[in-house]
Scaffold this motif. Structure first.
Motif, PDB file in Angstrom:
ATOM      1  N   LEU A   1       0.809  -1.213   0.000  1.00 17.09           N
ATOM      2  CA  LEU A   1       0.000   0.000   0.000  1.00 17.09           C
ATOM      3  C   LEU A   1       0.845   1.267   0.000  1.00 17.09           C
ATOM      4  CD1 LEU A   1      -2.769  -1.028   2.578  1.00 17.09           C
ATOM      5  CD2 LEU A   1      -2.960  -0.931   0.072  1.00 17.09           C
TER       6      LEU A   1
ATOM      7  N   ARG B   1       0.118   5.009  -4.466  1.00 15.99           N
ATOM      8  CA  ARG B   1       0.279   3.590  -4.777  1.00 15.99           C
ATOM      9  C   ARG B   1       1.324   3.362  -5.866  1.00 15.99           C
ATOM     10  NH1 ARG B   1      -4.031   0.342  -3.190  1.00 15.99           N
ATOM     11  NH2 ARG B   1      -2.636  -1.380  -3.851  1.00 15.99           N
TER      12      ARG B   1
ATOM     13  N   ASP C   1      -4.628   3.152   4.884  1.00 18.60           N
ATOM     14  CA  ASP C   1      -4.812   3.422   3.458  1.00 18.60           C
ATOM     15  C   ASP C   1      -5.694   4.647   3.214  1.00 18.60           C
ATOM     16  OD1 ASP C   1      -4.774   3.110   0.692  1.00 18.60           O
ATOM     17  OD2 ASP C   1      -6.395   1.653   0.689  1.00 18.60           O
TER      18      ASP C   1
END
Length: 331
Positions: free
Chosen positions: A25, A136, A157
């Motif tokens: 991530l 990302r 995230d």
């Protein structure tokens, strides 16, 4: 929209990002703070094919390396998943900065790719969502989505994105000492530091403290304090990199001369604080009024071609621009 072109600028971290707690991530161990610049942009065009298949990626009018092409396709897979669209893409990108030489070309590149790909695949995103997407591809790319001074929040995230913060009017004098790609990529060296440097835990703790101090200095416009924190944190990062096993050294002898020049300029009453990302090229943080004198001093060192010493100011965030013709490449 099946074709979109975006432009994004590199950012130079004043509080450095060096180390992840989640590789997939790309979540950092600590937050960071940067200045998006107004020069050395990357322009990227994404054109969708009519069906699934292999992506094509050209960088500076040449086929990209297999590693760069694979990294681009992996990023596009994320965009396709978010968009629910499995069409392949043709990507054309042009870097005005040297690629892979420590001047944040990957930050500008993935910020531009995120913006162009999101538009081509029909994703409607606000700045926060686009920053999360760009992250990302390359962690520091999340900051190039944002104009001027930007803080990248460490978090999960959903909470790990960059946003603009207020601060004084700053200039960065960049000295391009080398445009050769690094022997070891930042991604590889970052992983090595995380796994092998005995100083890494202290680095994370000190970065969290430095980030809080830097945000406070930006709020009140304390350029002296901003400069002190910037130079100190850069040297700490390079110390951590050098303490990895095997050791990695990005700074060249000429880089150290520029750091020494910054110290001499301060002794002479000029605002000048040095910083360097993972590469030999050095930036000097200064004010608009002192920038010409700083640039002249750096150019006079003889470690960089005077034509490669640039005065840069705060730049815009990633944005869509007029697309270039792509019919032939999409066939």
């Amino acid at each position: 929209m099946t074709t979109a072109t975006a432009r994004a600028f590199p950012n130079i971290a004043l509080v450095k990002y060096w180390g992840k707690r989640d590789e997939r991530l790309i979540l950092p161990d600590a937050g960071s703070l940067s200045l998006t610049l107004d020069q050395l942009a990357t322009t990227t065009t994404v054109t969708l094919k009519d069906e699934p298949g292999d992506d094509l990626f050209a960088l500076d009018d040449r086929p990209a390396s297999p590693a760069a092409a694979a990294r681009t396709s992996e990023f596009l897979d994320i965009v396709r998943q978010w968009a629910g669209d499995d069409r392949a893409a043709v990507v054309r990108s042009h870097n005005e900065a040297p690629t892979g030489a420590g001047l944040a070309s990957s930050a500008a590149g993935f910020a531009a790719l995120a913006m162009a790909a999101a538009a081509a695949y029909g994703l409607e995103m606000d700045s926060r969502e686009l920053s999360r997407l760009a992250r990302r591809g390359s962690g520091s790319a999340c900051r190039s989505v944002v104009p001027g001074l930007a803080v990248w929040h460490a978090g999960d995230d959903q909470a790990s994105f960059a946003e603009p913060i207020p601060g004084p009017d700053l200039r960065l004098v960049t000295a391009i000492l080398s445009d050769r790609p690094k022997a070891m990529s930042s991604r590889e060296a970052m992983r090595l530091s995380h796994e092998t440097s005995p100083f890494y835990p202290a680095w994370v703790r000190s970065t969290e403290l430095t980030l809080a101090q830097m945000q406070a200095a930006c709020r009140v416009g304390d350029i002296e304090r901003i400069g002190q924190l910037t130079e100190s944190h850069a040297l700490r990062m390079h110390a951590v990199i050098a303490s990895s096993m095997p050791p990695v050294r990005y700074l060249a002898p000429g880089s150290l001369q520029v750091f020494d020049a910054a110290q001499q300029l301060r002794h002479d009453g000029v605002v000048a604080w040095a910083t360097a990302d993972a590469g030999p090229n050095v930036c000097l943080l200064t004010t608009p009024s002192d920038a010409p004198r700083v640039a002249a001093a750096v150019a006079g060192l003889g470690v960089a071609d005077p034509d490669r010493v640039h005065v840069m100011g705060p730049g815009p965030g990633a944005a869509l621009v007029s697309p270039e013709p792509t019919e032939e490449m999409a066939r």
